[in-house]
Design an enzyme around this catalytic site. Structure first.
Site, mmCIF file in Angstrom:
data_model
loop_
_atom_site.group_PDB
_atom_site.id
_atom_site.type_symbol
_atom_site.label_atom_id
_atom_site.label_comp_id
_atom_site.label_asym_id
_atom_site.label_seq_id
_atom_site.Cartn_x
_atom_site.Cartn_y
_atom_site.Cartn_z
ATOM 1 N N ASN A 1 -10.981 2.348 11.538
ATOM 2 C CA ASN A 1 -9.634 2.105 12.437
ATOM 3 C C ASN A 1 -9.720 3.490 13.199
ATOM 4 O O ASN A 1 -9.710 4.748 12.834
ATOM 5 C CB ASN A 1 -8.357 2.297 11.588
ATOM 6 C CG ASN A 1 -7.935 1.071 11.172
ATOM 7 O OD1 ASN A 1 -7.946 0.078 11.768
ATOM 8 N ND2 ASN A 1 -7.868 0.844 9.781
ATOM 9 N N SER B 1 -14.246 5.623 -2.469
ATOM 10 C CA SER B 1 -14.336 5.614 -0.949
ATOM 11 C C SER B 1 -15.850 6.400 -0.937
ATOM 12 O O SER B 1 -15.877 7.542 -1.226
ATOM 13 C CB SER B 1 -13.277 6.423 -0.345
ATOM 14 O OG SER B 1 -11.784 5.810 -0.407
ATOM 15 N N HIS C 1 -18.397 5.291 1.673
ATOM 16 C CA HIS C 1 -18.684 5.511 3.144
ATOM 17 C C HIS C 1 -20.116 6.069 3.382
ATOM 18 O O HIS C 1 -20.395 6.226 4.659
ATOM 19 C CB HIS C 1 -17.804 6.577 3.517
ATOM 20 C CG HIS C 1 -16.326 6.111 3.264
ATOM 21 N ND1 HIS C 1 -15.800 4.905 3.190
ATOM 22 C CD2 HIS C 1 -15.111 6.838 3.077
ATOM 23 C CE1 HIS C 1 -14.664 4.773 2.939
ATOM 24 N NE2 HIS C 1 -14.045 5.901 2.851
ATOM 25 N N CYS D 1 -11.164 14.158 5.106
ATOM 26 C CA CYS D 1 -12.110 12.876 5.613
ATOM 27 C C CYS D 1 -11.984 12.970 7.020
ATOM 28 O O CYS D 1 -10.814 12.782 7.740
ATOM 29 C CB CYS D 1 -11.779 11.773 4.973
ATOM 30 S SG CYS D 1 -12.102 11.524 3.093
ATOM 31 N N CYS E 1 0.830 -1.200 0.158
ATOM 32 C CA CYS E 1 0.054 0.094 0.282
ATOM 33 C C CYS E 1 0.933 1.309 -0.120
ATOM 34 O O CYS E 1 1.708 1.538 0.837
ATOM 35 C CB CYS E 1 -0.925 -0.081 1.299
ATOM 36 S SG CYS E 1 -1.804 1.300 1.336
ATOM 37 N N GLY F 1 -2.694 10.264 0.948
ATOM 38 C CA GLY F 1 -2.767 11.070 -0.097
ATOM 39 C C GLY F 1 -4.028 10.843 -1.119
ATOM 40 O O GLY F 1 -4.468 9.862 -0.805
HETATM 41 N N1 SAH Z 1 -7.498 9.421 -0.952
HETATM 42 C C1 SAH Z 1 -7.816 8.107 -1.265
HETATM 43 C C2 SAH Z 1 -7.039 6.907 -1.049
HETATM 44 C C3 SAH Z 1 -6.498 6.814 0.451
HETATM 45 S S1 SAH Z 1 -7.415 6.155 1.888
HETATM 46 C C4 SAH Z 1 -9.357 7.569 -0.814
HETATM 47 O O1 SAH Z 1 -9.790 8.362 -0.406
HETATM 48 O O2 SAH Z 1 -9.709 6.517 -1.321
HETATM 49 C C5 SAH Z 1 -7.743 4.323 1.472
HETATM 50 C C6 SAH Z 1 -9.080 3.902 2.001
HETATM 51 O O3 SAH Z 1 -8.817 3.844 3.761
HETATM 52 C C7 SAH Z 1 -10.138 5.045 1.742
HETATM 53 O O4 SAH Z 1 -11.351 4.271 1.602
HETATM 54 C C8 SAH Z 1 -10.378 5.860 3.202
HETATM 55 O O5 SAH Z 1 -11.574 6.404 3.378
HETATM 56 C C9 SAH Z 1 -10.121 4.604 4.264
HETATM 57 N N2 SAH Z 1 -9.615 5.117 5.515
HETATM 58 C C10 SAH Z 1 -8.805 6.006 5.822
HETATM 59 N N3 SAH Z 1 -8.657 6.347 7.081
HETATM 60 C C11 SAH Z 1 -9.434 5.247 7.779
HETATM 61 C C12 SAH Z 1 -9.559 5.002 8.800
HETATM 62 N N4 SAH Z 1 -9.219 5.516 9.852
HETATM 63 N N5 SAH Z 1 -10.440 3.995 9.165
HETATM 64 C C13 SAH Z 1 -11.038 2.999 7.985
HETATM 65 N N6 SAH Z 1 -10.777 3.401 6.743
HETATM 66 C C14 SAH Z 1 -10.095 4.607 6.656
#
Ligand code: SAH
Length: 343
Positions: free
Chosen positions: A288, A212, A214, A114, A103, A157
């Protein structure tokens, strides 16, 4: 100074020609760097004069390893890396039956905001170059002494907020002269930057696109993802249809479950209704938890109920397998906690 890892073979061939050298030297130099050679002087088939010229113009620049956290449970390794300008990034190596997966990060920090994500807390510092994204894979392979066969762009990112460099990276990492990782083994995850999804579709790649999502409605999505103020879910789904038409690739929707926010049975039903007609895959991620906010992950039972409701609508769904739980660090947490200890 250029970072040699930012160059495609064609670009290096052009550089050679522009500098009065034979184009075939480019191939020789590139094969050395992907073999792991770190000094131009070790490139024995390159004439000394050209080596000097290369030294004046290029760095063979790989990030250095600051720290590695190794899981005792499942061999997951989280790496904190330092770039030439001392910015820190992180990447995660996961071992699966079908091979090693990494990753990677695409930016230092992130500006998408977010609510559940640690990467975005300090904003975006800068974009990573194509070579810097690629060199995470190089460093990881060197570290484990094995080939990496799968890549997910899901580290810190927003990949589509760094479109030029990310698409160049996709080209570089796929090249036969480079790491030769097949596009089908690469997944790009985005929070949904609609015009860039279309632009990506037009490149006609065979990578997997992950969105993503959500939340099932714009109203709910706006609570946790600021980007929802800019692009609606219906615009995202239209862009996804365009992507599928162009590439023939099925899309993955990610759904991070947050207790009391988007994890009810009603949420599941509405999500199922929204996605029912899309040929897709849903990936559920129990959030998480990070210390900077109060968002909580739902119980295992709630997650399984959510999964079963989606399944009952005929939607293909998986719950993200948790890796490295004993070194639990969500997206962006390694860098953050390291920076805090340095203060
Ligand atoms: N910016 C991109 C890729 C990075 S995050 C995106 O938004 O897709 C990769 C994935 O992990 C995304 O689906 C993001 O929403 C999720 N993510 C980020 N932090 C998280 C957390 N604390 N718990 C669960 N998922 C998380």
């Amino acid at each position: 100074m250029y970072n040699i890892f930012d160059f495609t073979l064609e670009e290096l061939q052009n550089w050679m020609k522009e500098n009065g050298e034979s184009a075939f030297r480019a191939k020789q130099v590139i094969s050395w760097i992907y073999k792991g050679v770190k000094e131009f002087d070790e490139m024995k088939n390159i004439p000394v004069a050209l080596r000097e010229k290369l030294k004046e113009n290029f760095l063979i620049s790989l990030p250095t390893i600051v720290e590695v956290y190794e899981s005792k449970v499942d061999d997951t390794k989280k790496m904190l890396l330092s770039l030439k300008d001392n910015n820190l990034i992180e990447c995660v190596i996961m071992k699966y039956k079908h091979g090693n997966s990494i990753c990677v990060s695409t930016q230092v920090g992130c500006r998408m905001g977010c609510k559940f994500c640690a990467s975005t807390l300090g904003g975006r510092i800068r974009d990573l170059s194509a070579g810097e994204i690629l060199s995470q894979v190089m460093v990881a392979q060197n570290y484990i002494g094995e080939r990496i066969s799968n890549i997910v762009l899901m580290g810190s990112g927003e990949p589509l907020d760094n479109f030029e460099n990310v698409t160049k990276f996709l080209k570089l990492v796929n090249a036969e002269y480079g790491l030769n990782i097949g596009q089908r083994h690469i997944t790009l995850s985005t929070c949904g930057i609609v015009p860039k999804i279309k632009e990506l579709a037009d490149l006609d790649l065979s990578i997997t696109l992950a969105i993503s999502l959500h939340a099932f409605s714009d109203e709910k999505r706006k609570v946790i993802m600021p980007i929802a103020n800019k692009y609606s879910i219906s615009e995202i789904l239209d862009a996804c249809k365009y992507y599928m038409d162009k590439t023939g690739r099925r899309i993955t929707y990610e759904y991070s479950l947050v207790s009391g926010v988007n994890d009810s049975r009603e949420d599941a039903k509405s999500l199922a209704t929204l996605l029912k007609s899309m040929n897709c895959h849903v990936n559920l991620i129990p959030v998480n938890e990070i210390k900077e906010n109060t968002l909580k992950r739902p119980s295992r039972k709630t997650v399984e109920d959510f999964e079963n409701i989606l399944k009952s609508y005929g939607i293909e769904v998986t719950i993200r397998r948790e890796m490295g739980t004993d070194i639990n660090a969500a997206c962006g947490q390694l860098r953050r906690s390291y920076l805090e200890t340095q203060k």
